[in-house]
Design a protein around this motif. Structure first.
Motif, PDB file in Angstrom:
ATOM      1  N   VAL A 161      61.359 -22.956 -16.011  1.00 55.22           N
ATOM      2  CA  VAL A 161      61.741 -21.543 -16.000  1.00 55.22           C
ATOM      3  C   VAL A 161      62.444 -21.238 -17.314  1.00 55.22           C
ATOM      4  O   VAL A 161      63.083 -22.110 -17.903  1.00 55.22           O
ATOM      5  CB  VAL A 161      62.654 -21.225 -14.790  1.00 55.22           C
ATOM      6  CG1 VAL A 161      64.022 -21.878 -14.932  1.00 55.22           C
ATOM      7  CG2 VAL A 161      62.790 -19.727 -14.566  1.00 55.22           C
ATOM      8  N   ILE A 162      62.306 -19.995 -17.784  1.00 55.24           N
ATOM      9  CA  ILE A 162      62.948 -19.557 -19.025  1.00 55.24           C
ATOM     10  C   ILE A 162      64.130 -18.661 -18.682  1.00 55.24           C
ATOM     11  O   ILE A 162      63.975 -17.664 -17.969  1.00 55.24           O
ATOM     12  CB  ILE A 162      61.963 -18.775 -19.916  1.00 55.24           C
ATOM     13  CG1 ILE A 162      60.780 -19.650 -20.324  1.00 55.24           C
ATOM     14  CG2 ILE A 162      62.668 -18.225 -21.154  1.00 55.24           C
ATOM     15  CD1 ILE A 162      59.699 -18.890 -21.094  1.00 55.24           C
ATOM     16  N   LEU A 163      65.321 -19.006 -19.197  1.00 52.50           N
ATOM     17  CA  LEU A 163      66.455 -18.104 -19.057  1.00 52.50           C
ATOM     18  C   LEU A 163      66.234 -16.907 -19.971  1.00 52.50           C
ATOM     19  O   LEU A 163      66.052 -17.070 -21.184  1.00 52.50           O
ATOM     20  CB  LEU A 163      67.756 -18.808 -19.441  1.00 52.50           C
ATOM     21  CG  LEU A 163      68.386 -19.719 -18.392  1.00 52.50           C
ATOM     22  CD1 LEU A 163      69.695 -20.273 -18.898  1.00 52.50           C
ATOM     23  CD2 LEU A 163      68.606 -18.977 -17.082  1.00 52.50           C
ATOM     24  N   PHE A 164      66.254 -15.710 -19.385  1.00 56.23           N
ATOM     25  CA  PHE A 164      65.975 -14.505 -20.172  1.00 56.23           C
ATOM     26  C   PHE A 164      66.981 -13.427 -19.817  1.00 56.23           C
ATOM     27  O   PHE A 164      67.001 -12.916 -18.696  1.00 56.23           O
ATOM     28  CB  PHE A 164      64.557 -14.004 -19.896  1.00 56.23           C
ATOM     29  CG  PHE A 164      64.158 -12.835 -20.773  1.00 56.23           C
ATOM     30  CD1 PHE A 164      63.837 -13.034 -22.106  1.00 56.23           C
ATOM     31  CD2 PHE A 164      64.124 -11.545 -20.267  1.00 56.23           C
ATOM     32  CE1 PHE A 164      63.478 -11.969 -22.924  1.00 56.23           C
ATOM     33  CE2 PHE A 164      63.774 -10.474 -21.064  1.00 56.23           C
ATOM     34  CZ  PHE A 164      63.448 -10.686 -22.401  1.00 56.23           C
ATOM     35  N   SER A 165      67.827 -13.081 -20.796  1.00 51.90           N
ATOM     36  CA  SER A 165      68.877 -12.095 -20.573  1.00 51.90           C
ATOM     37  C   SER A 165      68.588 -10.764 -21.248  1.00 51.90           C
ATOM     38  O   SER A 165      69.260  -9.774 -20.963  1.00 51.90           O
ATOM     39  CB  SER A 165      70.201 -12.639 -21.116  1.00 51.90           C
ATOM     40  OG  SER A 165      70.112 -12.808 -22.527  1.00 51.90           O
ATOM     41  N   GLY A 166      67.614 -10.741 -22.172  1.00 48.91           N
ATOM     42  CA  GLY A 166      67.409  -9.559 -22.998  1.00 48.91           C
ATOM     43  C   GLY A 166      68.195  -9.620 -24.285  1.00 48.91           C
ATOM     44  O   GLY A 166      68.201  -8.654 -25.059  1.00 48.91           O
ATOM     45  N   GLY A 167      68.883 -10.764 -24.531  1.00 38.53           N
ATOM     46  CA  GLY A 167      69.547 -10.988 -25.808  1.00 38.53           C
ATOM     47  C   GLY A 167      68.556 -11.498 -26.845  1.00 38.53           C
ATOM     48  O   GLY A 167      67.464 -11.961 -26.504  1.00 38.53           O
ATOM     49  N   LYS A 168      68.940 -11.452 -28.115  1.00 39.23           N
ATOM     50  CA  LYS A 168      67.989 -11.729 -29.194  1.00 39.23           C
ATOM     51  C   LYS A 168      67.405 -13.130 -29.132  1.00 39.23           C
ATOM     52  O   LYS A 168      66.223 -13.333 -29.425  1.00 39.23           O
ATOM     53  CB  LYS A 168      68.632 -11.475 -30.555  1.00 39.23           C
ATOM     54  CG  LYS A 168      69.701 -12.466 -30.953  1.00 39.23           C
ATOM     55  CD  LYS A 168      70.291 -12.148 -32.305  1.00 39.23           C
ATOM     56  CE  LYS A 168      71.267 -13.216 -32.752  1.00 39.23           C
ATOM     57  NZ  LYS A 168      72.272 -13.576 -31.732  1.00 39.23           N
ATOM     58  N   MET A 225      80.114  -7.502 -20.700  1.00 38.96           N
ATOM     59  CA  MET A 225      80.825  -6.505 -21.516  1.00 38.96           C
ATOM     60  C   MET A 225      82.304  -6.823 -21.680  1.00 38.96           C
ATOM     61  O   MET A 225      82.929  -6.410 -22.657  1.00 38.96           O
ATOM     62  CB  MET A 225      80.673  -5.116 -20.895  1.00 38.96           C
ATOM     63  CG  MET A 225      79.325  -4.483 -21.104  1.00 38.96           C
ATOM     64  SD  MET A 225      79.308  -2.718 -20.675  1.00 38.96           S
ATOM     65  CE  MET A 225      79.497  -2.798 -18.904  1.00 38.96           C
ATOM     66  N   SER A 226      82.883  -7.568 -20.737  1.00 39.78           N
ATOM     67  CA  SER A 226      84.313  -7.840 -20.767  1.00 39.78           C
ATOM     68  C   SER A 226      84.712  -8.839 -21.831  1.00 39.78           C
ATOM     69  O   SER A 226      85.895  -8.953 -22.159  1.00 39.78           O
ATOM     70  CB  SER A 226      84.762  -8.369 -19.399  1.00 39.78           C
ATOM     71  OG  SER A 226      84.107  -9.601 -19.114  1.00 39.78           O
ATOM     72  N   CYS A 227      83.753  -9.599 -22.369  1.00 47.35           N
ATOM     73  CA  CYS A 227      84.124 -10.629 -23.343  1.00 47.35           C
ATOM     74  C   CYS A 227      83.237 -10.619 -24.583  1.00 47.35           C
ATOM     75  O   CYS A 227      83.357 -11.510 -25.424  1.00 47.35           O
ATOM     76  CB  CYS A 227      84.088 -12.015 -22.693  1.00 47.35           C
ATOM     77  SG  CYS A 227      82.466 -12.518 -22.101  1.00 47.35           S
ATOM     78  N   ASN A 280      76.711  -6.338 -17.360  1.00 47.18           N
ATOM     79  CA  ASN A 280      75.831  -6.402 -18.526  1.00 47.18           C
ATOM     80  C   ASN A 280      75.654  -5.020 -19.133  1.00 47.18           C
ATOM     81  O   ASN A 280      75.815  -3.989 -18.463  1.00 47.18           O
ATOM     82  CB  ASN A 280      74.464  -6.962 -18.133  1.00 47.18           C
ATOM     83  CG  ASN A 280      74.539  -8.399 -17.646  1.00 47.18           C
ATOM     84  OD1 ASN A 280      74.538  -8.654 -16.450  1.00 47.18           O
ATOM     85  ND2 ASN A 280      74.617  -9.335 -18.565  1.00 47.18           N
ATOM     86  N   PHE A 281      75.291  -4.990 -20.416  1.00 44.24           N
ATOM     87  CA  PHE A 281      75.054  -3.722 -21.089  1.00 44.24           C
ATOM     88  C   PHE A 281      73.792  -3.066 -20.515  1.00 44.24           C
ATOM     89  O   PHE A 281      72.743  -3.715 -20.440  1.00 44.24           O
ATOM     90  CB  PHE A 281      74.876  -3.942 -22.592  1.00 44.24           C
ATOM     91  CG  PHE A 281      76.130  -4.377 -23.290  1.00 44.24           C
ATOM     92  CD1 PHE A 281      77.049  -3.443 -23.764  1.00 44.24           C
ATOM     93  CD2 PHE A 281      76.405  -5.723 -23.469  1.00 44.24           C
ATOM     94  CE1 PHE A 281      78.209  -3.846 -24.406  1.00 44.24           C
ATOM     95  CE2 PHE A 281      77.558  -6.139 -24.110  1.00 44.24           C
ATOM     96  CZ  PHE A 281      78.469  -5.199 -24.580  1.00 44.24           C
ATOM     97  N   PRO A 282      73.871  -1.802 -20.115  1.00 42.54           N
ATOM     98  CA  PRO A 282      72.699  -1.129 -19.527  1.00 42.54           C
ATOM     99  C   PRO A 282      71.487  -1.131 -20.451  1.00 42.54           C
ATOM    100  O   PRO A 282      70.354  -1.277 -19.994  1.00 42.54           O
ATOM    101  CB  PRO A 282      73.202   0.305 -19.278  1.00 42.54           C
ATOM    102  CG  PRO A 282      74.685   0.178 -19.177  1.00 42.54           C
ATOM    103  CD  PRO A 282      75.069  -0.948 -20.095  1.00 42.54           C
ATOM    104  N   GLU A 283      71.728  -0.980 -21.773  1.00 35.35           N
ATOM    105  CA  GLU A 283      70.608  -0.965 -22.718  1.00 35.35           C
ATOM    106  C   GLU A 283      69.832  -2.287 -22.688  1.00 35.35           C
ATOM    107  O   GLU A 283      68.615  -2.312 -22.856  1.00 35.35           O
ATOM    108  CB  GLU A 283      71.125  -0.731 -24.144  1.00 35.35           C
ATOM    109  CG  GLU A 283      71.913   0.560 -24.325  1.00 35.35           C
ATOM    110  CD  GLU A 283      73.418   0.339 -24.251  1.00 35.35           C
ATOM    111  OE1 GLU A 283      74.149   0.990 -25.023  1.00 35.35           O
ATOM    112  OE2 GLU A 283      73.860  -0.486 -23.402  1.00 35.35           O
ATOM    113  N   PRO A 291      66.806  -4.632 -28.227  1.00 38.15           N
ATOM    114  CA  PRO A 291      67.648  -3.549 -27.706  1.00 38.15           C
ATOM    115  C   PRO A 291      68.396  -2.871 -28.846  1.00 38.15           C
ATOM    116  O   PRO A 291      68.807  -3.525 -29.810  1.00 38.15           O
ATOM    117  CB  PRO A 291      68.618  -4.292 -26.763  1.00 38.15           C
ATOM    118  CG  PRO A 291      67.925  -5.556 -26.401  1.00 38.15           C
ATOM    119  CD  PRO A 291      67.119  -5.932 -27.604  1.00 38.15           C
ATOM    120  N   GLU A 292      68.586  -1.573 -28.723  1.00 40.18           N
ATOM    121  CA  GLU A 292      69.149  -0.795 -29.837  1.00 40.18           C
ATOM    122  C   GLU A 292      70.593  -1.156 -30.158  1.00 40.18           C
ATOM    123  O   GLU A 292      71.083  -0.860 -31.252  1.00 40.18           O
ATOM    124  CB  GLU A 292      69.051   0.703 -29.536  1.00 40.18           C
ATOM    125  CG  GLU A 292      69.715   1.159 -28.262  1.00 40.18           C
ATOM    126  CD  GLU A 292      68.770   1.175 -27.053  1.00 40.18           C
ATOM    127  OE1 GLU A 292      69.017   1.990 -26.139  1.00 40.18           O
ATOM    128  OE2 GLU A 292      67.810   0.377 -27.028  1.00 40.18           O
TER     129      GLU A 292
END
Length: 315
Positions: free
Chosen positions: A46-53, A264-266, A83-86, A219-220
């Protein structure tokens, strides 16, 4: 008789060398090899995918590794609820565009059930370990791809590309296996699994240069934008339901961007006017701090904060 040695254009420096790959081509080739090796050795990766770069680049490489076929892995995201909505919007768009299966392990579910308790500082990043490890066990994932890089943090610099975890998902640095000549040992006992890091040898600058070369959408929030933030522990944090700002912390609108994204808290923003990939690359090339060192409060809880969490099962 004269012998001619064929050459191909080498890296971005424009030099010629016999059959050379560019720096980015070599990194890409290594990562593609790792994905294919895992596909051949393991039953349920499985691939961990957060939407980070980093996870975005990792997914891009996986798609390349198996094209034109679909990737033989599903995705897993541990959602902190902060998490950031974007980034979540981007995650869902990518999953839909490629017809992928996404598993979501929710920290909020564990809090609602009383299994986990909110921390006084509001951060949920340390609370990700239990949802992550229990989802790995329940789905019987035997290989878990992560986007960690050795340049990010000293504990991550100690890990191999194939990093064995015991039946409790815990990491013991003394059980590291040699990886001479890029030979990877995926052997594991029932209940154990292997964390796999295809981007281990990449730097933050490599990631951004590769994103620019491949034309990968992000993400923008990775680019400069106006945002309401407040200062805490030397970082610009986004106000939110997680508990910020506190008394005496003033919210102001600033031109910022994010070098890394998480809870978002850290996760702090940095002052920046970089609105294009070229400007971001220039900014990163001039930086003397890693993105985690500059913008992640959870890594500053102690000298060994990351290693302690990794020993417990965190990435």
């Amino acid at each position: 008789m004269t012998t001619t040695v064929a050459t191909v254009k080498g890296g971005e420096d424009g030099t010629d060398s016999p059959y050379a790959l560019s720096h980015l081509d070599a990194l890409e080739s290594e990562a593609v090899h790792i994905f294919r090796e895992v596909a051949g050795e393991f039953e349920r990766p499985v691939i961990l995918f957060s939407g980070g770069k980093d996870s975005i680049v990792m997914l891009h490489l996986a798609l390349k590794a198996f094209a034109p076929a679909a990737i033989p892995f599903s995705l897993l995201h541990v959602d902190t609820g902060h998490n950031f909505p974007e980034v979540l919007d981007y995650r869902d768009r990518v999953v839909a565009a490629h017809g992928l299966r996404l598993h979501v392990a929710s920290v909020q579910d564990y809090i609602d059930r009383g299994v986990l308790r909110e921390r006084p500082d509001g951060t949920r990043n340390p609370l990700q370990t239990l949802p992550l490890t229990e989802r790995i066990q329940s789905e019987k994932f035997d290989a878990v791809f992560g986007g960690g890089r050795r340049d990010e943090e000293k504990a991550r610099a100690k890990e191999r590309v194939f990093s064995l975890r015991d039946e409790f998902s815990q990491w013991d640095p003394r059980r590291q296996r040699p990886e001479l000549w890029n030979l990877y040992n995926g052997r594991h006992a029932p209940g154990e699994h292997v964390r796999v890091f295809p981007l281990s040898n990449w730097t933050e600058l490599d990631v951004w240069q590769y994103i620019a070369r491949e034309g990968i959408e992000l993400p923008e929030i990775y680019f400069a934008h106006e945002r309401e933030v407040f200062k805490r522990a030397g970082m610009w944090l986004t106000a939110g339901e997680w508990g910020g700002p506190k008394d005496g912390e003033t919210v102001e609108k600033r031109l910022v961007r994010y070098r890394t994204v998480g809870d978002m808290s850290c996760t702090g923003a940095v002052d920046s006017d970089a609105v294009s990939l070229e400007q971001v690359i220039t900014e990163i090339a001039a930086s003397r701090l890693t993105e985690r060192g500059a913008t992640r409060a959870d890594d500053k809880m102690s000298e060994a904060a990351m290693e302690d969490r990794k020993r417990e099962g965190y990435f």
